[in-house]
Design a protein around this motif. Structure first.
Motif, mmCIF file in Angstrom:
data_model
loop_
_atom_site.group_PDB
_atom_site.id
_atom_site.type_symbol
_atom_site.label_atom_id
_atom_site.label_comp_id
_atom_site.label_asym_id
_atom_site.label_seq_id
_atom_site.Cartn_x
_atom_site.Cartn_y
_atom_site.Cartn_z
ATOM 1 N N LEU A 1 0.839 -1.184 0.000
ATOM 2 C CA LEU A 1 0.000 0.000 0.000
ATOM 3 C C LEU A 1 0.884 1.247 0.000
ATOM 4 O O LEU A 1 2.007 1.213 0.523
ATOM 5 C CB LEU A 1 -0.918 0.018 1.227
ATOM 6 N N PRO A 2 0.414 2.352 -0.584
ATOM 7 C CA PRO A 2 1.246 3.558 -0.613
ATOM 8 C C PRO A 2 1.410 4.162 0.769
ATOM 9 O O PRO A 2 0.482 4.161 1.575
ATOM 10 C CB PRO A 2 0.457 4.491 -1.540
ATOM 11 N N SER A 3 2.592 4.684 1.034
ATOM 12 C CA SER A 3 2.851 5.374 2.300
ATOM 13 C C SER A 3 3.446 6.730 1.952
ATOM 14 O O SER A 3 4.650 6.886 1.824
ATOM 15 C CB SER A 3 3.809 4.576 3.182
ATOM 16 N N GLY A 4 2.585 7.693 1.746
ATOM 17 C CA GLY A 4 3.039 9.014 1.321
ATOM 18 C C GLY A 4 2.879 9.182 -0.179
ATOM 19 O O GLY A 4 2.338 8.318 -0.874
ATOM 20 N N GLU A 5 3.376 10.312 -0.672
ATOM 21 C CA GLU A 5 3.189 10.641 -2.080
ATOM 22 C C GLU A 5 4.237 10.008 -2.987
ATOM 23 O O GLU A 5 4.016 9.860 -4.184
ATOM 24 C CB GLU A 5 3.227 12.163 -2.265
ATOM 25 N N ASP B 1 6.354 11.925 -17.307
ATOM 26 C CA ASP B 1 5.427 10.994 -17.937
ATOM 27 C C ASP B 1 4.509 10.414 -16.861
ATOM 28 O O ASP B 1 4.920 10.248 -15.703
ATOM 29 C CB ASP B 1 6.178 9.855 -18.628
ATOM 30 N N GLU B 2 3.278 10.102 -17.248
ATOM 31 C CA GLU B 2 2.299 9.610 -16.276
ATOM 32 C C GLU B 2 1.917 8.158 -16.551
ATOM 33 O O GLU B 2 1.848 7.731 -17.710
ATOM 34 C CB GLU B 2 1.053 10.492 -16.286
ATOM 35 N N VAL B 3 1.668 7.429 -15.465
ATOM 36 C CA VAL B 3 1.220 6.045 -15.527
ATOM 37 C C VAL B 3 0.145 5.851 -14.470
ATOM 38 O O VAL B 3 -0.090 6.727 -13.631
ATOM 39 C CB VAL B 3 2.377 5.042 -15.272
ATOM 40 N N VAL B 4 -0.487 4.697 -14.513
ATOM 41 C CA VAL B 4 -1.460 4.331 -13.480
ATOM 42 C C VAL B 4 -0.854 3.223 -12.632
ATOM 43 O O VAL B 4 -0.381 2.220 -13.163
ATOM 44 C CB VAL B 4 -2.788 3.861 -14.102
ATOM 45 N N LEU B 5 -0.864 3.418 -11.322
ATOM 46 C CA LEU B 5 -0.381 2.405 -10.386
ATOM 47 C C LEU B 5 -1.565 1.820 -9.626
ATOM 48 O O LEU B 5 -2.464 2.551 -9.203
ATOM 49 C CB LEU B 5 0.617 3.007 -9.390
ATOM 50 N N VAL B 6 -1.549 0.513 -9.452
ATOM 51 C CA VAL B 6 -2.619 -0.164 -8.713
ATOM 52 C C VAL B 6 -1.977 -0.932 -7.564
ATOM 53 O O VAL B 6 -1.157 -1.823 -7.777
ATOM 54 C CB VAL B 6 -3.411 -1.140 -9.602
ATOM 55 N N GLN C 1 14.140 5.854 -9.970
ATOM 56 C CA GLN C 1 12.882 5.152 -10.244
ATOM 57 C C GLN C 1 11.798 5.520 -9.230
ATOM 58 O O GLN C 1 11.119 4.678 -8.659
ATOM 59 C CB GLN C 1 13.124 3.641 -10.289
ATOM 60 N N LEU C 2 11.657 6.838 -9.067
ATOM 61 C CA LEU C 2 10.665 7.381 -8.144
ATOM 62 C C LEU C 2 9.493 7.969 -8.910
ATOM 63 O O LEU C 2 9.664 8.593 -9.958
ATOM 64 C CB LEU C 2 11.293 8.473 -7.270
ATOM 65 N N LEU C 3 8.303 7.759 -8.359
ATOM 66 C CA LEU C 3 7.094 8.335 -8.920
ATOM 67 C C LEU C 3 6.348 9.085 -7.830
ATOM 68 O O LEU C 3 6.413 8.720 -6.648
ATOM 69 C CB LEU C 3 6.176 7.251 -9.502
ATOM 70 N N THR C 4 5.650 10.126 -8.229
ATOM 71 C CA THR C 4 4.839 10.902 -7.304
ATOM 72 C C THR C 4 3.365 10.622 -7.588
ATOM 73 O O THR C 4 2.919 10.730 -8.738
ATOM 74 C CB THR C 4 5.113 12.409 -7.459
ATOM 75 N N LEU C 5 2.639 10.256 -6.547
ATOM 76 C CA LEU C 5 1.206 10.008 -6.707
ATOM 77 C C LEU C 5 0.480 11.336 -6.903
ATOM 78 O O LEU C 5 0.686 12.283 -6.145
ATOM 79 C CB LEU C 5 0.651 9.279 -5.489
ATOM 80 N N VAL C 6 -0.384 11.384 -7.920
ATOM 81 C CA VAL C 6 -1.078 12.625 -8.259
ATOM 82 C C VAL C 6 -2.496 12.632 -7.705
ATOM 83 O O VAL C 6 -2.913 13.572 -7.025
ATOM 84 C CB VAL C 6 -1.105 12.828 -9.793
ATOM 85 N N GLU C 7 -3.254 11.560 -7.999
ATOM 86 C CA GLU C 7 -4.641 11.508 -7.536
ATOM 87 C C GLU C 7 -5.177 10.094 -7.656
ATOM 88 O O GLU C 7 -4.673 9.290 -8.435
ATOM 89 C CB GLU C 7 -5.522 12.450 -8.364
ATOM 90 N N ASP C 8 -6.202 9.805 -6.847
ATOM 91 C CA ASP C 8 -6.920 8.545 -6.969
ATOM 92 C C ASP C 8 -7.860 8.639 -8.173
ATOM 93 O O ASP C 8 -8.410 9.708 -8.463
ATOM 94 C CB ASP C 8 -7.739 8.260 -5.710
ATOM 95 N N LEU C 9 -8.038 7.517 -8.842
ATOM 96 C CA LEU C 9 -8.903 7.478 -10.014
ATOM 97 C C LEU C 9 -10.161 6.675 -9.706
ATOM 98 O O LEU C 9 -10.093 5.611 -9.086
ATOM 99 C CB LEU C 9 -8.166 6.845 -11.199
#
Length: 248
Positions: A9-13, A36-41, A58-66
C-alpha cells in the motif's frame, strides 16, 4: 496509459519501483521519462495516477486517486481439473481478462496429467505472472490469485465457502438443460462469492458429481454445444458479465 501493479500500500506521495520486471518495462521497454504519467494499482485495488519524478532513482509521485473500478460485481472463482498441455496458461490469461478473481486447478479423476509438489509450485509461479500481465493489459483493479491443489480432497474442503456453486456438467448439456445457469445467474447479488467447476478433457466423473452435489453444487449446461475444457470457463465468465454488467 500504461498500468502497473505495485505490491503493498502507498505510504506518502512518493513511490519507489523495486520490482525488476516492472522497472524494466517502465524505463527500458517504454522508455518513460520525467513527468510521464502512468497508473499504479496497489493491493487495495484503487487505481492512482502517478508521475515520474526521478528516472534514475525510479521514483514516482502520486497525483490523484482514479474512480475506475472494472471488477465484476461478484467474485468468481474458476476451478478446473488439471488439463493437458498449456491449457491452464491459456485459461489463466483469458479468465483474467474476463474478470475472474481466483483461478484454481485440482487433480480430477479423469485428469491425464499428474504433477508433484515441485512442478505444481513452478506451474503456479508461471500462472501468477501470466495473470499479472493479463490484469495489466485489461486494466483490472486486482490480480486474480492462483492456487493449484495437490490433492482433490483439499480442493473439496474449500468448496463450502461459496455462496453459489455451478458445476459445468456435459451430461446436463446433452440432456438439453438450459435453465439452471440462467436461473442461477439471475439470483446473483453484488458481493457474493461464486464458484464455477469444470472438468479436464475427459469431463467430471459421476463420483465427483455426487461429491460436489452433496457440497451444494448445481449442475448446469453451457448451451447446446459441447465445449472444450479451456473454452467452458470463458463461456461462464462471459455469461456472468452479460447477466450483471450489460443489463442496461
Amino acid at each position: 496509459m500504461q498500468e502497473y501493479f505495485i505490491k503493498g500500500l502507498p505510504s506518502g506521495e512518493q513511490v519507489k519501483v523495486t520490482d525488476k520486471d516492472i522497472s524494466k518495462h517502465m524505463f527500458t521497454v517504454m522508455r518513460l521519462q520525467v513527468d510521464d504519467e502512468v497508473v499504479l494499482v496497489f493491493d487495495d485495488g484503487i487505481k492512482r495516477l502517478a508521475r515520474i519524478s526521478d528516472r534514475d532513482e525510479q521514483l514516482l509521485t502520486l497525483v490523484e486517486d482514479l474512480v475506475d473500478d472494472v471488477e465484476l460485481p461478484v467474485a468468481v472463482t474458476i476451478a478446473m481439473g488439471f488439463p493437458k498441455g498449456d491449457k491452464l496458461e491459456f485459461v489463466t490469461q483469458k479468465a483474467t481478462e474476463l474478470g475472474a478473481s481466483q483461478l484454481w486447478a485440482f487433480p480430477a479423476d479423469w485428469s491425464v496429467v499428474r504433477w508433484d509438489a515441485k512442478k505444481l509450485a513452478k506451474k503456479a509461479e508461471k500462472l501468477e505472472k501470466i495473470a499479472q500481465g493479463a490484469a495489466q493489459q485489461s486494466k483490472r483493479n486486482k490480480i486474480p490469485s492462483v492456487q493449484l491443489f495437490a490433492h482433490k480432497k483439499d480442493f473439496l474442503a474449500e468448496v463450502a465457502q461459496f455462496d453459489q456453486i455451478f458445476l459445468a456438467y456435459e451430461e446436463s448439456a446433452k440432456q438439453g438443460e438450459q435453465a439452471q445457469l440462467v436461473k442461477g445467474l439471475s439470483q446473483l447479488e453484488p458481493g457474493q462469492k461464486i464458484l464455477f467447476i469444470f472438468g479436464p478433457e475427459g469431463g467430471i466423473s459421476p463420483a465427483e458429481v455426487a461429491d460436489l452435489t452433496d457440497l451444494g453444487a448445481v449442475s448446469v449446461g453451457l448451451g447446446p454445444r459441447i465445449l472444450r475444457a479451456e473454452t467452458a470457463p470463458l463461456y461462464a465468465l462471459s455469461a456472468v458479465s452479460v447477466a450483471l454488467e450489460l443489463k442496461g
